[in-house]
Design a protein around this motif. Structure first.
Motif, PDB file in Angstrom:
ATOM      1  N   GLU A 138       8.028   8.020  -2.422  1.00 60.88           N
ATOM      2  CA  GLU A 138       7.086   8.552  -3.399  1.00 60.88           C
ATOM      3  C   GLU A 138       5.895   9.247  -2.721  1.00 60.88           C
ATOM      4  O   GLU A 138       5.628   9.044  -1.530  1.00 60.88           O
ATOM      5  CB  GLU A 138       6.585   7.432  -4.301  1.00 60.88           C
ATOM      6  CG  GLU A 138       7.687   6.669  -5.017  1.00 60.88           C
ATOM      7  CD  GLU A 138       8.541   7.558  -5.905  1.00 60.88           C
ATOM      8  OE1 GLU A 138       7.955   8.476  -6.543  1.00 60.88           O
ATOM      9  OE2 GLU A 138       9.758   7.353  -5.958  1.00 60.88           O
ATOM     10  N   LYS A 139       5.175  10.037  -3.505  1.00 55.28           N
ATOM     11  CA  LYS A 139       4.014  10.765  -3.004  1.00 55.28           C
ATOM     12  C   LYS A 139       2.748   9.925  -3.068  1.00 55.28           C
ATOM     13  O   LYS A 139       1.665  10.414  -2.721  1.00 55.28           O
ATOM     14  CB  LYS A 139       3.832  12.060  -3.788  1.00 55.28           C
ATOM     15  CG  LYS A 139       4.992  13.038  -3.615  1.00 55.28           C
ATOM     16  CD  LYS A 139       4.748  14.311  -4.419  1.00 55.28           C
ATOM     17  CE  LYS A 139       5.913  15.283  -4.245  1.00 55.28           C
ATOM     18  NZ  LYS A 139       5.707  16.535  -5.034  1.00 55.28           N
ATOM     19  N   THR A 140       2.877   8.704  -3.530  1.00 53.75           N
ATOM     20  CA  THR A 140       1.734   7.799  -3.620  1.00 53.75           C
ATOM     21  C   THR A 140       2.029   6.518  -2.849  1.00 53.75           C
ATOM     22  O   THR A 140       3.201   6.116  -2.732  1.00 53.75           O
ATOM     23  CB  THR A 140       1.429   7.439  -5.087  1.00 53.75           C
ATOM     24  OG1 THR A 140       2.616   6.895  -5.691  1.00 53.75           O
ATOM     25  CG2 THR A 140       1.005   8.684  -5.859  1.00 53.75           C
ATOM     26  N   PRO A 141       1.016   5.854  -2.321  1.00 53.14           N
ATOM     27  CA  PRO A 141       1.243   4.594  -1.598  1.00 53.14           C
ATOM     28  C   PRO A 141       1.649   3.474  -2.544  1.00 53.14           C
ATOM     29  O   PRO A 141       1.410   3.549  -3.757  1.00 53.14           O
ATOM     30  CB  PRO A 141      -0.120   4.308  -0.952  1.00 53.14           C
ATOM     31  CG  PRO A 141      -1.106   5.028  -1.809  1.00 53.14           C
ATOM     32  CD  PRO A 141      -0.405   6.256  -2.319  1.00 53.14           C
ATOM     33  N   ILE A 142       2.276   2.447  -2.000  1.00 53.53           N
ATOM     34  CA  ILE A 142       2.610   1.241  -2.762  1.00 53.53           C
ATOM     35  C   ILE A 142       1.695   0.130  -2.260  1.00 53.53           C
ATOM     36  O   ILE A 142       1.702  -0.189  -1.062  1.00 53.53           O
ATOM     37  CB  ILE A 142       4.076   0.834  -2.565  1.00 53.53           C
ATOM     38  CG1 ILE A 142       5.012   1.971  -2.971  1.00 53.53           C
ATOM     39  CG2 ILE A 142       4.389  -0.427  -3.396  1.00 53.53           C
ATOM     40  CD1 ILE A 142       6.473   1.675  -2.674  1.00 53.53           C
ATOM     41  N   TYR A 143       0.925  -0.467  -3.145  1.00 54.24           N
ATOM     42  CA  TYR A 143      -0.035  -1.487  -2.749  1.00 54.24           C
ATOM     43  C   TYR A 143       0.602  -2.875  -2.809  1.00 54.24           C
ATOM     44  O   TYR A 143       1.469  -3.148  -3.642  1.00 54.24           O
ATOM     45  CB  TYR A 143      -1.277  -1.432  -3.638  1.00 54.24           C
ATOM     46  CG  TYR A 143      -2.161  -0.251  -3.321  1.00 54.24           C
ATOM     47  CD1 TYR A 143      -3.198  -0.364  -2.402  1.00 54.24           C
ATOM     48  CD2 TYR A 143      -1.918   0.987  -3.911  1.00 54.24           C
ATOM     49  CE1 TYR A 143      -3.997   0.733  -2.094  1.00 54.24           C
ATOM     50  CE2 TYR A 143      -2.709   2.092  -3.607  1.00 54.24           C
ATOM     51  CZ  TYR A 143      -3.744   1.959  -2.690  1.00 54.24           C
ATOM     52  OH  TYR A 143      -4.520   3.041  -2.375  1.00 54.24           O
ATOM     53  N   PHE A 144       0.169  -3.739  -1.905  1.00 55.81           N
ATOM     54  CA  PHE A 144       0.607  -5.128  -1.932  1.00 55.81           C
ATOM     55  C   PHE A 144      -0.161  -5.874  -3.020  1.00 55.81           C
ATOM     56  O   PHE A 144      -1.362  -5.673  -3.195  1.00 55.81           O
ATOM     57  CB  PHE A 144       0.372  -5.801  -0.575  1.00 55.81           C
ATOM     58  CG  PHE A 144       1.268  -5.292   0.511  1.00 55.81           C
ATOM     59  CD1 PHE A 144       2.599  -5.693   0.572  1.00 55.81           C
ATOM     60  CD2 PHE A 144       0.802  -4.402   1.461  1.00 55.81           C
ATOM     61  CE1 PHE A 144       3.439  -5.214   1.562  1.00 55.81           C
ATOM     62  CE2 PHE A 144       1.633  -3.926   2.459  1.00 55.81           C
ATOM     63  CZ  PHE A 144       2.959  -4.322   2.507  1.00 55.81           C
ATOM     64  N   GLY A 145       0.555  -6.711  -3.784  1.00 55.33           N
ATOM     65  CA  GLY A 145      -0.087  -7.455  -4.856  1.00 55.33           C
ATOM     66  C   GLY A 145       0.922  -8.219  -5.679  1.00 55.33           C
ATOM     67  O   GLY A 145       2.116  -8.282  -5.356  1.00 55.33           O
ATOM     68  N   MET A 146       0.472  -8.788  -6.800  1.00 52.81           N
ATOM     69  CA  MET A 146       1.297  -9.665  -7.629  1.00 52.81           C
ATOM     70  C   MET A 146       2.071  -8.919  -8.705  1.00 52.81           C
ATOM     71  O   MET A 146       2.991  -9.475  -9.307  1.00 52.81           O
ATOM     72  CB  MET A 146       0.411 -10.719  -8.292  1.00 52.81           C
ATOM     73  CG  MET A 146      -0.333 -11.622  -7.326  1.00 52.81           C
ATOM     74  SD  MET A 146       0.775 -12.673  -6.370  1.00 52.81           S
ATOM     75  CE  MET A 146       1.356 -13.783  -7.653  1.00 52.81           C
ATOM     76  N   GLY A 147       1.737  -7.672  -8.985  1.00 55.78           N
ATOM     77  CA  GLY A 147       2.366  -6.947 -10.072  1.00 55.78           C
ATOM     78  C   GLY A 147       3.773  -6.475  -9.758  1.00 55.78           C
ATOM     79  O   GLY A 147       4.171  -6.372  -8.590  1.00 55.78           O
ATOM     80  N   ASP A 148       4.525  -6.155 -10.810  1.00 59.16           N
ATOM     81  CA  ASP A 148       5.893  -5.678 -10.629  1.00 59.16           C
ATOM     82  C   ASP A 148       5.941  -4.356  -9.881  1.00 59.16           C
ATOM     83  O   ASP A 148       6.930  -4.041  -9.214  1.00 59.16           O
ATOM     84  CB  ASP A 148       6.584  -5.516 -11.993  1.00 59.16           C
ATOM     85  CG  ASP A 148       6.831  -6.853 -12.683  1.00 59.16           C
ATOM     86  OD1 ASP A 148       6.870  -7.877 -11.968  1.00 59.16           O
ATOM     87  OD2 ASP A 148       6.973  -6.868 -13.923  1.00 59.16           O
ATOM     88  N   ASP A 149       4.889  -3.551 -10.000  1.00 58.66           N
ATOM     89  CA  ASP A 149       4.842  -2.261  -9.307  1.00 58.66           C
ATOM     90  C   ASP A 149       4.273  -2.381  -7.903  1.00 58.66           C
ATOM     91  O   ASP A 149       4.220  -1.377  -7.175  1.00 58.66           O
ATOM     92  CB  ASP A 149       3.997  -1.260 -10.112  1.00 58.66           C
ATOM     93  CG  ASP A 149       4.639  -0.916 -11.448  1.00 58.66           C
ATOM     94  OD1 ASP A 149       5.883  -0.976 -11.527  1.00 58.66           O
ATOM     95  OD2 ASP A 149       3.895  -0.609 -12.396  1.00 58.66           O
ATOM     96  N   ASN A 150       3.826  -3.561  -7.534  1.00 60.77           N
ATOM     97  CA  ASN A 150       3.302  -3.809  -6.187  1.00 60.77           C
ATOM     98  C   ASN A 150       4.423  -4.224  -5.249  1.00 60.77           C
ATOM     99  O   ASN A 150       5.570  -4.404  -5.664  1.00 60.77           O
ATOM    100  CB  ASN A 150       2.238  -4.910  -6.213  1.00 60.77           C
ATOM    101  CG  ASN A 150       1.028  -4.536  -7.030  1.00 60.77           C
ATOM    102  OD1 ASN A 150       0.530  -5.330  -7.811  1.00 60.77           O
ATOM    103  ND2 ASN A 150       0.534  -3.314  -6.876  1.00 60.77           N
ATOM    104  N   GLU A 151       4.093  -4.366  -3.979  1.00 63.43           N
ATOM    105  CA  GLU A 151       5.035  -4.889  -3.002  1.00 63.43           C
ATOM    106  C   GLU A 151       4.509  -6.188  -2.407  1.00 63.43           C
ATOM    107  O   GLU A 151       3.345  -6.558  -2.602  1.00 63.43           O
ATOM    108  CB  GLU A 151       5.301  -3.877  -1.873  1.00 63.43           C
ATOM    109  CG  GLU A 151       6.605  -3.135  -1.985  1.00 63.43           C
ATOM    110  CD  GLU A 151       7.830  -4.052  -2.011  1.00 63.43           C
ATOM    111  OE1 GLU A 151       7.722  -5.233  -1.662  1.00 63.43           O
ATOM    112  OE2 GLU A 151       8.905  -3.572  -2.400  1.00 63.43           O
ATOM    113  N   MET A 152       5.387  -6.877  -1.717  1.00 66.20           N
ATOM    114  CA  MET A 152       5.032  -8.074  -0.957  1.00 66.20           C
ATOM    115  C   MET A 152       5.756  -8.039   0.380  1.00 66.20           C
ATOM    116  O   MET A 152       6.869  -7.510   0.468  1.00 66.20           O
ATOM    117  CB  MET A 152       5.410  -9.352  -1.713  1.00 66.20           C
ATOM    118  CG  MET A 152       4.563  -9.651  -2.907  1.00 66.20           C
ATOM    119  SD  MET A 152       4.964 -11.276  -3.622  1.00 66.20           S
ATOM    120  CE  MET A 152       3.651 -11.427  -4.823  1.00 66.20           C
ATOM    121  N   CYS A 153       5.119  -8.582   1.395  1.00 65.64           N
ATOM    122  CA  CYS A 153       5.768  -8.839   2.682  1.00 65.64           C
ATOM    123  C   CYS A 153       5.450 -10.281   3.019  1.00 65.64           C
ATOM    124  O   CYS A 153       4.349 -10.601   3.471  1.00 65.64           O
ATOM    125  CB  CYS A 153       5.238  -7.905   3.769  1.00 65.64           C
ATOM    126  SG  CYS A 153       5.952  -8.225   5.425  1.00 65.64           S
TER     127      CYS A 153
END
Length: 317
Positions: free
Chosen positions: A261-276
């Motif tokens: 995507e042309k936008t970053p993916i932020y880490f967080g708790m939401g479904d649209d966020n990521e986790m590591c």
């Protein structure tokens, strides 16, 4: 705000002569499609015991996942909506363990390894059981419990006490990374020595590989790796068996993402966020318990933090 209506609220807590503790989430109505409901229960009939395993039985048509923990004091002594307090349902000592979701392969049975148990009871720092049920749809006119937990508790301690060690990222995954981007995490172990038993890992939709290492004197020992796309949430054995973690060791982990995507993916708790996330099941000696009152967290900022910026890892990445 989620309205929680407990249709019935009986006492589902009992301790049998076989040291089995059974608790249930009472029939619960909600007004949102995605609801998180928590319940806390004091260990009133157990002064000091040692959890060895737990069986979690759920109504799969209603439940997305169940999270289990023990703590010194919950934020509420009843049933409450806990979507906003995930990870912060306890005050003082706490330890998260076990759990169930639709991707686990263990049929709801969580067992500690033979040398490991979790101390709990009214005369210990872990005085309450706290469990969270994530409902996958709106709950209306419920008449049956959504989840039943059966805890098997011994009166004899094992060699090691359980606590969790979690490695995670905050920040974001850069945009336009179709060839892959690694989020790096690393911390030095500054506590008394422990034994690492098993591991688990987690990302969301953009994560394709997770791996972690113990680094000592320039030698990298694999703690675990795998593809989170497989959706397996089990605890896995460390390759080669249990590993001793010593003061001065470095624990390093990284997650591989593909972000087209042309936008970053932020880490967080939401479904649209990521986790590591890379979790390690550790065991400590009773004499060191003051150092392990709460789950340990190693967290670094992405994309700012890189292995090459961390002393001791410079020559390897």
């Amino acid at each position: 705000m989620v309205l929680i209506s407990c249709v019935t609220f009986l006492s589902f807590l009992q301790l049998s002569v076989s040291n089995q503790l059974i608790v249930e989430m009472p029939p619960t109505d909600t007004i949102e499609d995605e609801s998180y409901v928590c319940r806390s229960i004091p260990f009133e009939n157990i002064e000091k015991g040692y959890l060895e395993s737990i069986q979690i039985d759920v109504d799969r048509s209603r439940v997305h996942h169940v999270a289990t923990s023990v703590c010194e004091m919950p934020i509420s002594k009843e049933i409450w909506e806990c979507k906003e307090t995930q990870g912060s349902n306890c005050v003082g000592s706490s330890a998260g363990f076990g759990g169930w979701d639709r991707y686990t392969n263990d049929k709801g049975v969580f067992e500690f390894p033979d040398d490991l148990s979790l101390e709990l009871g009214s005369q210990t720092s872990m005085k309450y059981l706290v469990f969270q049920v994530h409902f996958s749809g709106k709950q209306i006119n419920q008449t049956k419990p959504a989840a039943t937990l059966t805890l098997n508790i011994s009166d004899k301690p094992r060699k090691y006490n359980f606590q969790g060690y979690l490695m995670g990222s905050r920040g974001f995954i850069p945009s336009n990374s179709p060839k892959g981007y690694y989020s790096n995490i690393a911390c030095e172990w500054k506590l008394p020595g422990v034994k690492a038993f098993r591991y688990r890992m987690h990302t969301h939709h953009a994560g394709y590989h997770v791996e972690a290492f113990l680094v000592r004197n320039g030698t990298w020992t694999l703690l675990g790796s795998g593809s989170p796309q497989a959706k397996a949430k089990n605890w896995f054995e460390i390759p080669g068996g249990n590993v001793n973690i010593r003061r001065g060791d470095i624990l390093a982990a990284r997650c591989l993402y593909i972000n087209k995507e042309k936008t970053p993916i932020y880490f967080g708790m939401g479904d649209d966020n990521e986790m590591c996330l890379f979790g390690i099941e550790i065991g400590f000696h009773d004499k060191d318990k003051q150092h392990f009152a709460q789950e340990l967290l190693c967290e670094t900022e992405s994309p700012t933090f890189q292995f090459k910026n961390f002393p001791g890892l410079l020559d390897y990445f």
